[in-house]
Motif scaffolding. Structure first.
Motif, PDB file in Angstrom:
ATOM      1  N   ASP A  91      -6.714   5.324 -11.603  1.00 25.89           N
ATOM      2  CA  ASP A  91      -7.956   4.605 -11.312  1.00 25.89           C
ATOM      3  C   ASP A  91      -7.719   3.441 -10.368  1.00 25.89           C
ATOM      4  OD1 ASP A  91      -8.044   1.923 -13.223  1.00 25.89           O
ATOM      5  OD2 ASP A  91      -6.800   3.535 -14.032  1.00 25.89           O
ATOM      6  N   SER A  92      -8.778   3.026  -9.683  1.00 27.49           N
ATOM      7  CA  SER A  92      -8.672   1.986  -8.663  1.00 27.49           C
ATOM      8  C   SER A  92      -8.353   0.613  -9.259  1.00 27.49           C
ATOM      9  CB  SER A  92      -9.949   1.909  -7.834  1.00 27.49           C
ATOM     10  OG  SER A  92     -11.049   1.566  -8.632  1.00 27.49           O
ATOM     11  N   ARG A  93      -8.800   0.348 -10.458  1.00 27.53           N
ATOM     12  CA  ARG A  93      -8.519  -0.945 -11.086  1.00 27.53           C
ATOM     13  C   ARG A  93      -7.026  -1.116 -11.317  1.00 27.53           C
ATOM     14  NH1 ARG A  93     -11.564  -3.371 -16.402  1.00 27.53           N
ATOM     15  NH2 ARG A  93     -10.809  -5.481 -16.111  1.00 27.53           N
TER      16      ARG A  93
ATOM     17  N   TYR B 113      -4.665   0.593  -9.728  1.00 28.83           N
ATOM     18  CA  TYR B 113      -4.066   0.577  -8.389  1.00 28.83           C
ATOM     19  C   TYR B 113      -4.124  -0.832  -7.816  1.00 28.83           C
ATOM     20  CZ  TYR B 113      -3.181   1.800  -3.498  1.00 28.83           C
ATOM     21  OH  TYR B 113      -2.650   1.880  -2.234  1.00 28.83           O
ATOM     22  N   ASN B 114      -5.283  -1.488  -7.871  1.00 21.26           N
ATOM     23  CA  ASN B 114      -5.442  -2.837  -7.330  1.00 21.26           C
ATOM     24  C   ASN B 114      -4.537  -3.835  -8.038  1.00 21.26           C
ATOM     25  OD1 ASN B 114      -7.331  -2.024  -5.444  1.00 21.26           O
ATOM     26  ND2 ASN B 114      -9.071  -2.476  -6.778  1.00 21.26           N
TER      27      ASN B 114
ATOM     28  N   ASP C 139       0.962   3.974  -3.003  1.00 21.91           N
ATOM     29  CA  ASP C 139       0.566   5.349  -2.709  1.00 21.91           C
ATOM     30  C   ASP C 139       1.586   6.372  -3.198  1.00 21.91           C
ATOM     31  OD1 ASP C 139      -1.781   4.448  -1.611  1.00 21.91           O
ATOM     32  OD2 ASP C 139      -1.133   4.687   0.470  1.00 21.91           O
TER      33      ASP C 139
ATOM     34  N   THR D 280       0.831  -1.208   0.000  1.00 24.98           N
ATOM     35  CA  THR D 280       0.000   0.000   0.000  1.00 24.98           C
ATOM     36  C   THR D 280       0.861   1.251   0.000  1.00 24.98           C
ATOM     37  OG1 THR D 280      -1.810  -1.137   1.123  1.00 24.98           O
ATOM     38  CG2 THR D 280      -1.788   1.265   1.266  1.00 24.98           C
TER      39      THR D 280
ATOM     40  N   TRP E 129      -1.010  -3.133  -6.887  1.00 26.93           N
ATOM     41  CA  TRP E 129      -0.895  -3.538  -5.485  1.00 26.93           C
ATOM     42  C   TRP E 129      -0.750  -5.054  -5.370  1.00 26.93           C
ATOM     43  CZ3 TRP E 129      -3.127  -6.754  -2.007  1.00 26.93           C
ATOM     44  CH2 TRP E 129      -2.810  -6.539  -0.664  1.00 26.93           C
TER      45      TRP E 129
END
Length: 69
Positions: free
Chosen positions: A21-23, A25-26, A15, A11, A29
């Motif tokens: 976008d979250s997709r 990022y995921n 960061d 994380t 990650w």
């Protein structure tokens, strides 16, 4: 527990990136989290290759706090 440590590291690393976008990022990650786990497994195996009487798989399970199947 080491798994939470890796989650926090993944994380923190994500960061620092400018991810829109979250997709994405995921995805990034998950890759970093997996990389940290694989790196730890390799270290456990490398550091304990000389240990007699122990299976490396058991040492890795013990390191991650996972019960054997």
């Amino acid at each position: 527990m080491i798994v939470e440590e890796f989650a926090n590291k993944a994380t923190s690393w994500c960061d620092t990136l400018d991810i829109a976008d979250s997709r994405t990022y995921n995805y990034i990650w998950q890759r970093e989290f997996a990389r940290l786990i694989i790196q730890e497994c390799a270290e456990v195996a490398g550091c304990n290759a000389h240990v007699s009487g122990f299976a490396l798989g058991d040492l890795i399970l013990q390191r991650f706090g996972v019960e054997p199947c």
